[in-house]
Design a protein around this motif. Sequence first.
Motif, mmCIF file in Angstrom:
data_model
loop_
_atom_site.group_PDB
_atom_site.id
_atom_site.type_symbol
_atom_site.label_atom_id
_atom_site.label_comp_id
_atom_site.label_asym_id
_atom_site.label_seq_id
_atom_site.Cartn_x
_atom_site.Cartn_y
_atom_site.Cartn_z
ATOM 1 N N ARG B 91 0.811 -1.217 0.000
ATOM 2 C CA ARG B 91 0.000 0.000 0.000
ATOM 3 C C ARG B 91 0.841 1.262 0.000
ATOM 4 O O ARG B 91 0.521 2.246 -0.672
ATOM 5 C CB ARG B 91 -0.926 -0.023 1.231
ATOM 6 C CG ARG B 91 -1.981 1.004 1.160
ATOM 7 C CD ARG B 91 -3.067 0.761 2.206
ATOM 8 N NE ARG B 91 -3.786 1.983 2.462
ATOM 9 C CZ ARG B 91 -4.705 2.489 1.646
ATOM 10 N NH1 ARG B 91 -5.035 1.846 0.553
ATOM 11 N NH2 ARG B 91 -5.290 3.628 1.931
ATOM 12 N N ILE B 94 1.989 2.526 -3.474
ATOM 13 C CA ILE B 94 1.007 2.906 -4.493
ATOM 14 C C ILE B 94 1.149 4.363 -4.928
ATOM 15 O O ILE B 94 1.186 4.668 -6.121
ATOM 16 C CB ILE B 94 -0.431 2.639 -3.992
ATOM 17 C CG1 ILE B 94 -0.634 1.153 -3.705
ATOM 18 C CG2 ILE B 94 -1.451 3.110 -5.027
ATOM 19 C CD1 ILE B 94 -1.993 0.830 -3.117
ATOM 20 N N GLY B 112 3.030 -6.701 2.445
ATOM 21 C CA GLY B 112 1.922 -6.279 1.598
ATOM 22 C C GLY B 112 2.167 -6.511 0.124
ATOM 23 O O GLY B 112 1.237 -6.460 -0.690
ATOM 24 N N ALA B 132 -1.953 -3.851 -6.702
ATOM 25 C CA ALA B 132 -1.735 -3.072 -5.489
ATOM 26 C C ALA B 132 -2.382 -3.779 -4.311
ATOM 27 O O ALA B 132 -3.458 -4.360 -4.450
ATOM 28 C CB ALA B 132 -2.329 -1.681 -5.651
ATOM 29 N N GLU B 133 -1.724 -3.718 -3.159
ATOM 30 C CA GLU B 133 -2.233 -4.365 -1.957
ATOM 31 C C GLU B 133 -3.656 -3.911 -1.664
ATOM 32 O O GLU B 133 -3.938 -2.718 -1.586
ATOM 33 C CB GLU B 133 -1.339 -3.993 -0.776
ATOM 34 C CG GLU B 133 -1.798 -4.616 0.533
ATOM 35 C CD GLU B 133 -1.059 -4.036 1.723
ATOM 36 O OE1 GLU B 133 -0.021 -3.367 1.509
ATOM 37 O OE2 GLU B 133 -1.517 -4.249 2.857
ATOM 38 N N LYS B 135 -6.233 -4.064 -3.472
ATOM 39 C CA LYS B 135 -7.031 -3.609 -4.605
ATOM 40 C C LYS B 135 -7.319 -4.753 -5.561
ATOM 41 O O LYS B 135 -6.514 -5.678 -5.711
ATOM 42 C CB LYS B 135 -6.300 -2.498 -5.371
ATOM 43 C CG LYS B 135 -5.945 -1.288 -4.531
ATOM 44 C CD LYS B 135 -7.167 -0.597 -3.997
ATOM 45 C CE LYS B 135 -6.777 0.573 -3.119
ATOM 46 N NZ LYS B 135 -7.907 1.086 -2.340
#
Lengths: 216, 176
Positions: B91, B94, B112, B132-133, B135
């Motif tokens: 995260r 990102i 993550g 993405a973590e 998502k």
Amino acid sequence: STTQQDAAAPEKVAVPPVQMFYCGVCSWPPEYCEFGVSLSKCKEWLHDSRPDLYEKYYSEEALTAKLGTISLEAQSKLEKDSAKKEAKAEAKAEAAKKKKLVRALLVIIKRIERNKRKYVTSIRGLEIFDVDLKKASKFFAQKFATGASVTKNAAGIDEIVIQGDVSQEVYDLIEEANEGGEGGGGKGGKKGLDVLKGVVVDNIEMVEEKKKKGGD
Amino acid sequence: MFKKFAASTDVSGQTPVKSSVQRSIRATILSSWSIDAETLEEIWPKKEEHLAIYTLHGEPLFFQHFDGPIYPTLRLLHKYPFILPHVGIDRGAIRFLLAGANMMCPGLTSAGGRLPPADHALAKGTPVAIDAEGKEFPVGIGIITIGTEDMKKINKDTAVESITYLGDELWGIRKL
């Protein structure tokens, strides 16, 4: 043998695409709006258009689950940064809009020929000086006993259009309104003139335009 | 010849010119004009920036830089996520990817992040989808700069070079 091919070969069908849903405000997948510059607007839009998705991404559980591997501290910092970014982007957009409208801080009073003898007066740029266009046009209509309206012309710039050639009078009125309160005097004082206050008189330009209707 | 010429109606199409044709045109210019090769090279360099974007009905589908790998657009990848192998960033990384930065090893090797197991290791130069973590959909497309096993071992410096990401210029192009 060659029968292998037609024996159990299934029909090859194309894999259907994933049906993507993108935010109507920022165009990103809604789960990423939090990293953009318009989160509050995105949330509002999503809440209105897809309450189911709003629930999915912004419910209490969703928000706590989202924390993932970053600390509470880091998350609140991220939110603060995002709010700052959003405010900055909005201010930038406002400034750009104003700049587009203004170009030079100018009020242009145009006398446009309608027919051989008839003219209309167009006033452009009053709103740069925070003049309420609606009130101003009503004031002009009353003062000159003629039609006046607010129209949006090319490129979305608002202008006040008054029937007849009153360009000089408009200039005088603006001048009077911004003279500074030296008492009423003259025609019943500054009744309603206040609507024109704030305009810098030196920034007014008078233009004459010959408009040929339906030509070209 | 150009007395009555309008770009909108009189141009039938634009296509990149084959290099064999390019060479013959260069030769013709060199012989018929008074110009030398160096000056012509200035005007019309042989190795110019060549970014090709392949579109259908104006909608970009995939692109290629010089003779590099061909990448799908992120929008296309969203529709068919399986066409590329995936790696995941945590995260915290990102926002950096969304600013155009390349992804460093720690962003992928952390708790993550997500990298494929050793038996599905990805080599340097592989185009990848970047997840993405937390998502559902990939946030970008990149290319592996050091193999995934090396990422785990060395855990330093660039791991994935960012090629295109959510909100970049290409994302903004809906129709060419």
